[in-house]
Design a protein around this motif. Sequence first.
Motif, PDB file in Angstrom:
ATOM      1  N   LEU A 140       0.828  -1.211   0.000  1.00  0.00           N
ATOM      2  CA  LEU A 140       0.000   0.000   0.000  1.00  0.00           C
ATOM      3  C   LEU A 140       0.863   1.262   0.000  1.00  0.00           C
ATOM      4  N   THR A 141       1.828   1.317   0.910  1.00  0.00           N
ATOM      5  CA  THR A 141       2.644   2.532   1.016  1.00  0.00           C
ATOM      6  C   THR A 141       3.572   2.696  -0.185  1.00  0.00           C
ATOM      7  N   SER A 142       4.054   1.586  -0.742  1.00  0.00           N
ATOM      8  CA  SER A 142       4.912   1.711  -1.930  1.00  0.00           C
ATOM      9  C   SER A 142       4.125   2.292  -3.095  1.00  0.00           C
ATOM     10  N   LEU A 143       2.848   1.886  -3.210  1.00  0.00           N
ATOM     11  CA  LEU A 143       2.018   2.416  -4.290  1.00  0.00           C
ATOM     12  C   LEU A 143       1.722   3.900  -4.082  1.00  0.00           C
ATOM     13  N   THR A 144       1.379   4.294  -2.863  1.00  0.00           N
ATOM     14  CA  THR A 144       1.062   5.708  -2.623  1.00  0.00           C
ATOM     15  C   THR A 144       2.301   6.593  -2.812  1.00  0.00           C
ATOM     16  N   HIS A 216      -8.606   2.390  -2.901  1.00  0.00           N
ATOM     17  CA  HIS A 216      -8.619   3.807  -3.262  1.00  0.00           C
ATOM     18  C   HIS A 216      -7.268   4.256  -3.826  1.00  0.00           C
ATOM     19  N   ALA A 217      -6.182   3.682  -3.311  1.00  0.00           N
ATOM     20  CA  ALA A 217      -4.870   3.986  -3.887  1.00  0.00           C
ATOM     21  C   ALA A 217      -4.819   3.514  -5.344  1.00  0.00           C
ATOM     22  N   TYR A 218      -5.408   2.357  -5.605  1.00  0.00           N
ATOM     23  CA  TYR A 218      -5.458   1.817  -6.974  1.00  0.00           C
ATOM     24  C   TYR A 218      -6.253   2.751  -7.886  1.00  0.00           C
ATOM     25  N   LEU A 223      -6.217   7.102 -12.102  1.00  0.00           N
ATOM     26  CA  LEU A 223      -6.492   8.494 -12.463  1.00  0.00           C
ATOM     27  C   LEU A 223      -5.219   9.193 -12.951  1.00  0.00           C
ATOM     28  N   ILE A 224      -4.117   8.954 -12.248  1.00  0.00           N
ATOM     29  CA  ILE A 224      -2.843   9.565 -12.627  1.00  0.00           C
ATOM     30  C   ILE A 224      -2.399   9.080 -14.007  1.00  0.00           C
ATOM     31  N   GLU A 225      -2.580   7.781 -14.255  1.00  0.00           N
ATOM     32  CA  GLU A 225      -2.183   7.229 -15.557  1.00  0.00           C
ATOM     33  C   GLU A 225      -3.042   7.777 -16.683  1.00  0.00           C
ATOM     34  N   ASP A 226      -4.337   7.977 -16.408  1.00  0.00           N
ATOM     35  CA  ASP A 226      -5.248   8.474 -17.440  1.00  0.00           C
ATOM     36  C   ASP A 226      -5.076   9.971 -17.686  1.00  0.00           C
ATOM     37  N   ARG A 307     -11.394   9.172   2.006  1.00  0.00           N
ATOM     38  CA  ARG A 307     -11.862   7.845   2.434  1.00  0.00           C
ATOM     39  C   ARG A 307     -10.722   7.022   3.041  1.00  0.00           C
ATOM     40  N   MET A 308      -9.520   7.169   2.511  1.00  0.00           N
ATOM     41  CA  MET A 308      -8.374   6.478   3.087  1.00  0.00           C
ATOM     42  C   MET A 308      -8.113   6.947   4.521  1.00  0.00           C
TER      43      MET A 308
END
Length: 332
Positions: A140-144, A216-218, A223-226, A307-308
């Motif tokens: 989770l933290t690596s993704l955020t 929610h991180a996913y 969103l960032i990729e789009d 929400r996170m």
Amino acid sequence: QLTGGVTYTLSLPKPWIEQMNLNPRDSIRVDWRPSGALRLTPLEMLANQEKIITIKADDIPEASIHDHLMGAYLAGADSIRIVHSKPDNRFLQRQIRRFLRNTRGFERMNETESRIDLKCLINAAEMPLIASINRMYSQLTSLTKDIVSVASGQEKNLLGDVDERESEVDALLYLVNRQLSVALDSHLVASALKLTRNQAVEYSNLARSLERMMDHAYQMAQLIEDNNDTIIDQSEQPIAQLIEWQDTLKRLMINIRTRNSNEIEECRQALKKTQQDILNFEDELIGERKLSKQDLLLFRMSESIRRMCAYARDFGEILLNLKLYDEMIVRN
């Protein structure tokens, strides 16, 4: 009955002896529970016990095969037998492969034209729940952190494996829930995990909170990729609030071990303030004007971060539940 002045002899009911198929000199495990109760379990029964579920693929909707397999996994089955009448059922094979990807420990063992046997090779008692929770937190933290980096203009390929990371967190949650089911059914597993059943339930709740945050991180990563032409500085909202959430969740994870009430409450209040900051940001963003494409991106990201924060506050509440349970004294 007192025997020899130091030992008491307990007579066991004959119907129980017969049902357990016990013979003279057979060993029985005696567990002294915190409530004062004694639990008697034949050792031979424990050593030979295997939970088997048979799924008749022809009798259930084809679209629900994966759901039935997951249900058997979460119920704590050691072996799953899939009986079918179509030797070359590609959809069934695809659902089995999907099941094996989404779980931990199951492998194909035997396969015929009408039956497929899946067997779990991992002992639920040998995998500490905290290890799975730590791994979920790490993903989770690596993704955020990568979201923060990419949003601020770094390489987009940092988010290239986001699907794999999200899938691993889901699989770890399934594993924790499976261990919980087995621990609730077997006091030996609960003892081996060094957790009471109440604690096991709360650890499962911790894992659920992490999985919800990962969802929610996913969404934010997508969103960032789009919207790869948008750059948000780390000091700007809502990325600044995401960094605050990271720092607070790290402190809460440390409190799985330390369980400091003051620090847990400080974290929960900090998260509450972050939520309010995000709400204020959203109100300013919406105002009375039409949202641009970038405004919509910021709004959707801020909603996920809010929400996170809520799930992280729940995480802190669960830690307090664990702390108070440990401190509880039972008196007769």
